[in-house]
Design an enzyme around this catalytic site. Structure first.
Site, PDB file in Angstrom:
ATOM      1  N   HIS A 184       1.618   4.474  -2.950  1.00 40.24           N
ATOM      2  CA  HIS A 184       1.415   5.781  -2.286  1.00 40.24           C
ATOM      3  C   HIS A 184       2.908   6.387  -3.399  1.00 40.24           C
ATOM      4  CE1 HIS A 184      -1.859   6.568  -1.355  1.00 40.24           C
ATOM      5  NE2 HIS A 184      -1.567   6.025   0.360  1.00 40.24           N
ATOM      6  N   HIS A 223      -5.780   6.908  -2.925  1.00 40.15           N
ATOM      7  CA  HIS A 223      -6.609   6.093  -2.511  1.00 40.15           C
ATOM      8  C   HIS A 223      -7.628   5.545  -3.383  1.00 40.15           C
ATOM      9  CE1 HIS A 223      -4.992   7.474   1.585  1.00 40.15           C
ATOM     10  NE2 HIS A 223      -4.754   5.746   1.803  1.00 40.15           N
ATOM     11  N   HIS A 255       0.950  -0.949  -0.219  1.00 40.41           N
ATOM     12  CA  HIS A 255      -0.056  -0.418   0.273  1.00 40.41           C
ATOM     13  C   HIS A 255       1.214   1.753   0.010  1.00 40.41           C
ATOM     14  CE1 HIS A 255      -3.560   1.626   1.239  1.00 40.41           C
ATOM     15  NE2 HIS A 255      -2.702   2.508   1.208  1.00 40.41           N
ATOM     16  N   GLU A 256       1.949   0.639   0.561  1.00 40.27           N
ATOM     17  CA  GLU A 256       2.466   2.282   0.519  1.00 40.27           C
ATOM     18  C   GLU A 256       4.337   3.010   0.319  1.00 40.27           C
ATOM     19  OE1 GLU A 256       1.754   4.649   3.054  1.00 40.27           O
ATOM     20  OE2 GLU A 256       0.341   3.219   4.283  1.00 40.27           O
TER      21      GLU A 256
END
Length: 625
Positions: A171, A177, A167-168
């Site tokens: 980013h 998101h 997830h990070e």
């Protein structure tokens, strides 16, 4: 099936557990009936690699200015549509020394995951102008896209899971998101009244049409908020899906979705995987370019259906049969062979993993040998190496098994080959050797794989706390290990529990004890034939010096099993305390993806020394050249 009543629970040894396929260098200890399970077994809950990490809750006390719970503030930055925010590949990185060993290992494994699914690559920092500095700071967060210089990405306390790292990193690679994309109102409803006023900025919609990449709204995205993030009432969601069916699906914290990968490949112009060399289901007439080497009039046949009773690619569908490669061992002479060679491969790494499914329903002396043939540039044959052999007497007949063989290439080109050899002619009428679903990647094979047969039936028939025990395996460094599986975890409904144990071996006296700084990595394997579409599920922890045996003061839980464990008749060995998770994996996730297939599951186990990751920090500005 052997059943022994112990206190308030039952222990099962499945007949199928006598045979397991494992990578080269790993052995299975004998599995002898009946089982006797000691009531002294201790189960310890692991706190590392938590389930369903609540990133907003973790980041509540972060000193870093954040938006949308985990995005470090560089407002108006969006890699979508702005090439200056893209990373040049490979992406340099530093692993900060403050990260725990498990977090560092998970990060490196996640890099491998990106290499397999995309063309995104990473390299150790070497004086580069822009790099990712992954550190244990206050929370789980990242900047959006490339900002230049040393760019922090925090994997803080309770953030050490593969899903959070993915997830990070997404980013950092340029993504916001999913719930904030420009067309979100067609798919979800934001309930502004269910959140505090100061939380509303976390749900602002982006006004960038390019952010969809012409892909459907992705309820399954690892970048999607779950329904309850920032809610001021646990009974009121902040997000609801306009199609009710998807309400329980948003916010998954397991793995990147197909559309996550498609968007990433689009953004970075990826056309192929970095780590995938080959995969073949034999559903095309050219059998993936494999070459038949006729020997003794025996040949591999491109089969459809037949006495092998269905190929492995299509057995999970409504179609009864498909294609696979078959050697009929019911006729011919003992010792006759058939050879099928792959095309040439040009490796970029020295290590490859060959995975395939196979079935043997002939005689016990039938053999399937795997060869690696390496060549120099002038096309002269350099070396033919036997990687491993499977014999009919080792396998459970009539079911598909899974095999992994580690290849080591040290030349510019190589082939792999399947060699089938007939045992006693006519031992079984219409007997044969079949293989299917080949996958060749430039990765490490799992250290051991446990085939749990009829797992679906176990879910139906077993009671909470009933246990299924694996055999013991021996890893690359000589340590023995195994698993205890509870199909129904007991404490919480809808979950399967898994606990890891050390096992004694004849060579324990030669090993270093206690066995600390070893990463235990347990993975329930997705059995989808296309490796790029798989969603395997992993959790891990690292053994520590301060983990003591609760029943034996001052004795490490990771000491020699004969000292820290108890004797078990089924393996004629000692097994140590169990460490793992009561809520290892949910039954919903097991069924939603291809983790259960034909009623079976495959669980891989790795026990790897990660002490070399203690010191990974590098001085900023330094270069190896």
């Amino acid at each position: 099936m052997a059943i022994v009543m112990i206190v308030a629970h039952r222990v099962f040894l499945l007949e199928i557990c006598i045979f397991y396929i494992f990578s080269s260098g790993v052995e299975s200890l004998p599995c002898v009936h009946p089982i006797v399970w000691s009531p002294l077994l201790q189960e310890h809950e692991v706190t590392e690699n938590p389930e369903n990490v609540n990133i907003p809750q973790i980041n509540l006390n972060s000193s870093m200015p954040l938006i949308e719970a985990d995005i470090a503030v560089e407002l108006d930055r969006n890699a979508i549509g702005n090439e200056s925010y893209f990373w040049k590949l490979p992406i340099p990185y530093i692993l900060g020394d403050g990260l725990g060993l498990n977090a560092k290992a998970i990060i490196l494994q996640t890099f491998e995951h990106f290499r397999l699914k995309t063309c995104i690559d990473f390299k150790p920092y070497d004086g580069d102008d822009a790099f990712l500095h992954l550190q244990k700071l206050d929370g789980c967060w990242s900047f959006i896209g490339r900002i230049g210089g040393g760019q922090n990405l925090s994997i803080g306390e309770r953030c050490d899971s593969a899903a959070v790292v993915q997830h990070e990193l997404l980013h950092a690679l340029g993504f916001f998101h999913e719930h904030s994309r420009s067309d979100r109102d067609d798919y979800i409803t934001i309930h502004w009244e269910a959140m505090e006023p100061d939380a509303k900025h976390n749900f602002i919609k982006k006004n960038v049409e390019k952010d969809t990449f012409n892909t459907p709204y992705d309820y399954f995205s690892i970048m999607h908020y779950p329904p309850w993030f920032f809610s001021n009432d646990k009974n009121k969601p902040t997000i609801s899906t306009n199609i009710l069916h998807f309400q329980k699906l948003i916010g998954q914290t397991y793995d990147m979705s197909d559309n996550d990968i498609a968007k990433l490949n689009h953004l970075y112009n990826c056309t192929s995987s970095l780590a995938l060399l080959d995969q073949c289901t034999f559903e095309t007439l050219n059998i993936c370019g494999m070459i038949q080497q006729t020997v003794n009039d025996q040949q591999w046949i491109h089969a459809f259906g037949g006495n092998i009773q269905g190929d492995h690619t299509l057995t999970h569908t409504n179609q009864n049969f498909g294609h696979y490669m078959l050697l009929n061992t019911s006729f011919g002479r003992e010792g006759h062979v058939a050879v099928l060679e792959s095309r040439y491969f040009h490796p970029k790494r020295k290590e490859q993993c060959l995975e395939f499914s196979f079935k043997m329903n002939g005689g016990p002396q039938d053999r399937l040998a795997i060869w690696m043939i390496m060549y120099e540039e002038d096309d002269a044959e350099q070396k033919a190496e036997n990687v491993g052999v499977i014999t009919g007497k080792e396998v459970k007949l009539e079911i598909w098994h899974l095999a992994h063989f580690q290849l080591q290439s040290n030349t510019k080109r190589f082939r792999y080959a399947f060699q089938g050899m007939l045992g006693e002619t006519g031992a079984v009428k219409d007997g044969g050797i079949a293989f299917d679903n080949i996958i060749l990647t430039e990765t490490s094979c799992p250290m051991a794989v446990w085939h749990v047969h009829n797992f679906s039936s176990l879910l139906f028939s077993l009671l909470p706390n009933d246990k299924v025990i694996s055999p013991c395996f021996i890893g690359h460094d000589g340590y023995g290990f195994g698993l205890v599986l509870k199909p129904h975890g007991g404490k919480v409904k809808g979950y399967t529990s898994i606990f890891f144990q050390l096992c004694s071996t004849k060579d324990d006296g030669k090993l270093i004890w206690p066995a600390i700084n070893q990463q235990v990595l347990i993975t329930v394997l997705d059995q989808t034939p296309d490796v790029l579409l798989r969603r395997s599920f992993s959790r891990s922890f690292v053994t520590k010096i301060d983990e003591l045996h609760s029943g034996k003061p001052n004795t490490s839980a990771w000491h020699q099993p004969s000292m820290a464990g108890s004797y078990h008749q089924h393996c004629d060995c000692f097994r140590g305390p169990g460490y793992g998770w009561t809520k290892f994996i949910s039954h919903v996730y097991l069924r939603r993806y291809k983790l259960i297939r034909n009623g079976d599951i495959f669980i891989s186990i790795d026990f790897q020394d990660v002490s070399n990751l203690h010191q990974t920090e590098r001085p900023i500005g330094s270069s190896s050249t």
